[in-house]
Design a protein around this motif. Structure first.
Motif, PDB file in Angstrom:
ATOM      1  N   ASP A  38      -4.280 -43.671   9.398  1.00 41.35           N
ATOM      2  CA  ASP A  38      -3.375 -43.460   8.491  1.00 41.35           C
ATOM      3  C   ASP A  38      -2.938 -42.132   8.168  1.00 41.35           C
ATOM      4  OD1 ASP A  38      -3.342 -46.144   8.335  1.00 41.35           O
ATOM      5  OD2 ASP A  38      -4.322 -46.442   6.454  1.00 41.35           O
ATOM      6  N   SER A  39      -1.845 -41.673   7.987  1.00 45.53           N
ATOM      7  CA  SER A  39      -1.382 -40.377   7.408  1.00 45.53           C
ATOM      8  C   SER A  39      -0.392 -40.490   6.495  1.00 45.53           C
ATOM      9  CB  SER A  39      -0.738 -39.766   8.927  1.00 45.53           C
ATOM     10  OG  SER A  39      -0.010 -38.581   8.504  1.00 45.53           O
ATOM     11  N   ARG A  40      -0.573 -39.961   5.392  1.00 47.37           N
ATOM     12  CA  ARG A  40       0.215 -39.854   4.122  1.00 47.37           C
ATOM     13  C   ARG A  40       0.441 -38.226   3.831  1.00 47.37           C
ATOM     14  NH1 ARG A  40      -3.633 -43.740   3.154  1.00 47.37           N
ATOM     15  NH2 ARG A  40      -2.600 -45.664   2.800  1.00 47.37           N
ATOM     16  N   THR A  41       1.856 -38.131   3.794  1.00 44.64           N
ATOM     17  CA  THR A  41       2.341 -36.655   3.682  1.00 44.64           C
ATOM     18  C   THR A  41       3.114 -36.560   2.208  1.00 44.64           C
ATOM     19  OG1 THR A  41       2.485 -36.556   6.235  1.00 44.64           O
ATOM     20  CG2 THR A  41       3.473 -34.910   4.889  1.00 44.64           C
ATOM     21  N   VAL A  42       3.135 -35.585   1.713  1.00 38.64           N
ATOM     22  CA  VAL A  42       3.840 -35.172   0.588  1.00 38.64           C
ATOM     23  C   VAL A  42       4.369 -33.758   0.965  1.00 38.64           C
ATOM     24  CG1 VAL A  42       4.259 -34.684  -1.978  1.00 38.64           C
ATOM     25  CG2 VAL A  42       2.522 -36.516  -1.140  1.00 38.64           C
ATOM     26  N   ILE A  43       5.789 -33.717   1.013  1.00 40.65           N
ATOM     27  CA  ILE A  43       6.385 -32.161   1.420  1.00 40.65           C
ATOM     28  C   ILE A  43       7.283 -31.876   0.343  1.00 40.65           C
ATOM     29  CG2 ILE A  43       7.585 -31.047   3.302  1.00 40.65           C
ATOM     30  CD1 ILE A  43       7.351 -33.220   5.082  1.00 40.65           C
ATOM     31  N   ARG A  44       7.083 -30.447  -0.269  1.00 39.66           N
ATOM     32  CA  ARG A  44       7.797 -29.878  -1.314  1.00 39.66           C
ATOM     33  C   ARG A  44       8.651 -28.879  -0.784  1.00 39.66           C
ATOM     34  NH1 ARG A  44       2.897 -29.567  -4.437  1.00 39.66           N
ATOM     35  NH2 ARG A  44       3.211 -27.277  -4.453  1.00 39.66           N
ATOM     36  N   PHE A  45       9.907 -29.043  -0.863  1.00 40.78           N
ATOM     37  CA  PHE A  45      10.814 -27.845  -0.157  1.00 40.78           C
ATOM     38  C   PHE A  45      11.802 -27.604  -1.113  1.00 40.78           C
ATOM     39  CE2 PHE A  45      12.206 -32.209   0.843  1.00 40.78           C
ATOM     40  CZ  PHE A  45      13.430 -32.035   1.097  1.00 40.78           C
ATOM     41  N   THR A  46      12.783 -26.443  -0.852  1.00 37.19           N
ATOM     42  CA  THR A  46      13.978 -26.343  -1.624  1.00 37.19           C
ATOM     43  C   THR A  46      15.104 -26.496  -0.603  1.00 37.19           C
ATOM     44  OG1 THR A  46      12.774 -24.853  -3.200  1.00 37.19           O
ATOM     45  CG2 THR A  46      15.201 -24.583  -2.927  1.00 37.19           C
ATOM     46  N   ALA A  47      16.279 -26.951  -0.900  1.00 38.50           N
ATOM     47  CA  ALA A  47      17.482 -26.869  -0.087  1.00 38.50           C
ATOM     48  C   ALA A  47      18.190 -25.834  -0.794  1.00 38.50           C
ATOM     49  CB  ALA A  47      18.190 -28.348  -0.197  1.00 38.50           C
ATOM     50  N   ARG A  48      18.777 -25.070   0.000  1.00 40.22           N
ATOM     51  CA  ARG A  48      19.651 -23.707  -0.505  1.00 40.22           C
ATOM     52  C   ARG A  48      21.144 -24.311  -0.662  1.00 40.22           C
ATOM     53  NH1 ARG A  48      16.887 -21.103   3.649  1.00 40.22           N
ATOM     54  NH2 ARG A  48      14.933 -19.999   2.760  1.00 40.22           N
ATOM     55  N   ALA A  49      21.370 -25.413  -0.233  1.00 41.75           N
ATOM     56  CA  ALA A  49      22.829 -25.965  -0.535  1.00 41.75           C
ATOM     57  C   ALA A  49      22.858 -27.333  -0.186  1.00 41.75           C
ATOM     58  CB  ALA A  49      23.785 -25.169   0.537  1.00 41.75           C
ATOM     59  N   ASP A  50      23.963 -27.891  -0.749  1.00 40.69           N
ATOM     60  CA  ASP A  50      24.155 -29.567  -0.385  1.00 40.69           C
ATOM     61  C   ASP A  50      24.449 -29.791   0.976  1.00 40.69           C
ATOM     62  OD1 ASP A  50      24.208 -29.554  -3.181  1.00 40.69           O
ATOM     63  OD2 ASP A  50      26.222 -30.144  -3.377  1.00 40.69           O
ATOM     64  N   ALA A  51      23.504 -30.623   1.745  1.00 43.87           N
ATOM     65  CA  ALA A  51      23.604 -30.611   3.070  1.00 43.87           C
ATOM     66  C   ALA A  51      22.727 -31.944   3.393  1.00 43.87           C
ATOM     67  CB  ALA A  51      23.338 -29.505   3.713  1.00 43.87           C
ATOM     68  N   ASP A  52      23.187 -32.330   4.510  1.00 45.63           N
ATOM     69  CA  ASP A  52      22.209 -33.372   5.353  1.00 45.63           C
ATOM     70  C   ASP A  52      21.242 -32.546   6.241  1.00 45.63           C
ATOM     71  OD1 ASP A  52      23.909 -35.264   4.193  1.00 45.63           O
ATOM     72  OD2 ASP A  52      25.017 -35.559   5.942  1.00 45.63           O
ATOM     73  N   THR A  53      20.084 -33.105   6.452  1.00 44.07           N
ATOM     74  CA  THR A  53      19.118 -32.590   7.547  1.00 44.07           C
ATOM     75  C   THR A  53      18.269 -33.842   7.917  1.00 44.07           C
ATOM     76  OG1 THR A  53      17.656 -30.930   7.710  1.00 44.07           O
ATOM     77  CG2 THR A  53      17.414 -31.826   5.783  1.00 44.07           C
ATOM     78  N   PHE A  54      17.116 -33.295   8.369  1.00 38.66           N
ATOM     79  CA  PHE A  54      16.059 -34.641   8.868  1.00 38.66           C
ATOM     80  C   PHE A  54      14.799 -34.147   8.889  1.00 38.66           C
ATOM     81  CE2 PHE A  54      17.875 -32.176  12.552  1.00 38.66           C
ATOM     82  CZ  PHE A  54      16.868 -31.883  13.032  1.00 38.66           C
ATOM     83  N   VAL A  55      13.755 -34.662   8.811  1.00 40.92           N
ATOM     84  CA  VAL A  55      12.591 -34.374   9.112  1.00 40.92           C
ATOM     85  C   VAL A  55      12.095 -35.221  10.265  1.00 40.92           C
ATOM     86  CG1 VAL A  55      11.581 -36.468   7.712  1.00 40.92           C
ATOM     87  CG2 VAL A  55      10.207 -34.236   7.793  1.00 40.92           C
TER      88      VAL A  55
END
Length: 361
Positions: A38-55
């Protein structure tokens, strides 16, 4: 599900302009059986603009995912990419709960059972993009973050990681949060390790191997640690910046698919370097050279990291140069440049003669 997508340089540059990744909280449970964990991940990040991305992630199962507390559909996972659509500028928190496959070929979380005594060992190898087999990540070298790991393992095991690990009881281990490092440099090694521990310049040092190799490691422990200490001291004379991590462990791991890997604070080596019989002094010099090479990466590769993989030639060439030079200066192995001329330079000559030769970058 579509095939796995390879991240392109253009995609990485676009995402690096958009995101500032701060922190990964990772919980791994290694007690779920022989095939998956099992793998549980919490990622905290900042987006510099409105946009789409992916992980990115390569799970056996994506149980659930939320972005800022709102559920996302796990079925949108496309190959190894989970789209994050409609991101707004500002702070975000992404949570993922996954099941991951163990590897038997050295990528991701490798699982090995020793035929000698039946003991099982696990370790990670995440270069270049195999972090996705262990936890979800914005997986490119220039999106560094702090990594905060907690691992649940069988009661008789020891867990090693990039930072000093603390046993919390009931098989739970917590590693000290890392400084800013790249995703591919996160490391975990878990099992009933045989360990030889010491301290140098106020930092804990350790060497580790599977229990069935304990007599052989003990025989060479003084030599391995002497080389480690001598190179460590010499690098501090060369570099103005002190060693940037809180400990220095070297784990000799089974079925490793490379020579060694420069994970900060937890270097992994193929356990063929734990010699089981009489060997030549040249073989001992080779082992010492690999120790020196990987330690050079603590500064050049781990503290200062390539922005993209087209600079891997410089990362490795510099560590190779520093390894040979430092081993010659700091240890009894004073003929290392002869070895370089015999074993390394022919590689370059051979490559240079091929029709495929090209500028390094």
């Amino acid at each position: 599900m579509s095939p796995m997508s390879v991240l392109t340089r253009d995609e990485a540059q676009t995402r690096a302009k958009l995101l500032d990744v701060h922190h990964y909280g990772i919980e791994l449970d290694l007690t779920r059986g022989d095939e998956t964990f099992d793998s549980r991940t919490v990622i905290r990040f900042t987006a510099r603009a409105d946009a789409d991305t992916f992980v990115e992630l390569k799970p056996a199962e994506l149980r659930s995912v939320t972005l800022d507390g709102q559920p996302l559909d796990p079925e949108t996972l496309d190959g190894n990419r989970l789209p994050l659509e409609g991101l707004t500028a500002g702070e975000h928190e992404l949570r993922l709960d996954t099941v991951m496959h163990y590897s038997r070929t050295g990528e991701g979380m490798h699982r090995f059972t020793d035929p000698t005594d039946g003991e099982t060992y696990l370790y990670t190898q995440l270069f270049m993009e195999d972090v996705q087999r262990v936890f979800a990540a914005f997986d490119q070298p220039d999106l560094k973050a702090v990594f905060d790991l907690t691992v649940t393992a069988p009661d008789t095991w020891t867990v090693l990681s990039n930072g000093i690990t603390e046993h919390l009881g009931e098989g739970r281990w917590k590693a000290a949060p890392t400084p800013l490092i790249s995703t591919y440099l996160v490391a975990v090694a878990a099992g009933p390790w045989h360990s030889v521990r010491t301290e140098h310049r106020g930092l804990p040092f350790g060497i580790h191997c599977r229990r069935s190799l304990a007599p052989y490691l003990d025989t060479d422990a003084d030599e391995i640690l002497d080389v480690t200490r001598a190179c460590f001291d010499r690098y501090h004379e060369k570099f103005d910046e002190p060693y940037p991590f809180d400990s220095y462990d070297q784990a000799f791991v089974p079925e490793f698919n490379a020579g060694a890997m420069e994970n900060p604070g937890l270097v992994t080596f193929r356990d063929e370097f734990v010699y089981r019989s009489a060997v030549t002094d040249t073989e001992r010099q080779t082992r010492a050279m690999v120790i020196a090479h990987e330690m050079a990466h603590m500064w050049f590769g781990d503290l200062v990291t390539l922005r993209w993989w087209d600079d891997i030639w410089l990362n490795e060439s510099f560590a190779e140069y520093m390894g040979y030079q430092t081993l010659t200066e700091a240890t009894r192995f004073t003929d290392t440049w002869t070895d370089f001329g015999v074993t390394r330079k022919p590689w370059g000559y051979d490559a240079d003669q091929r029709p495929s030769t090209h500028p390094v970058a």
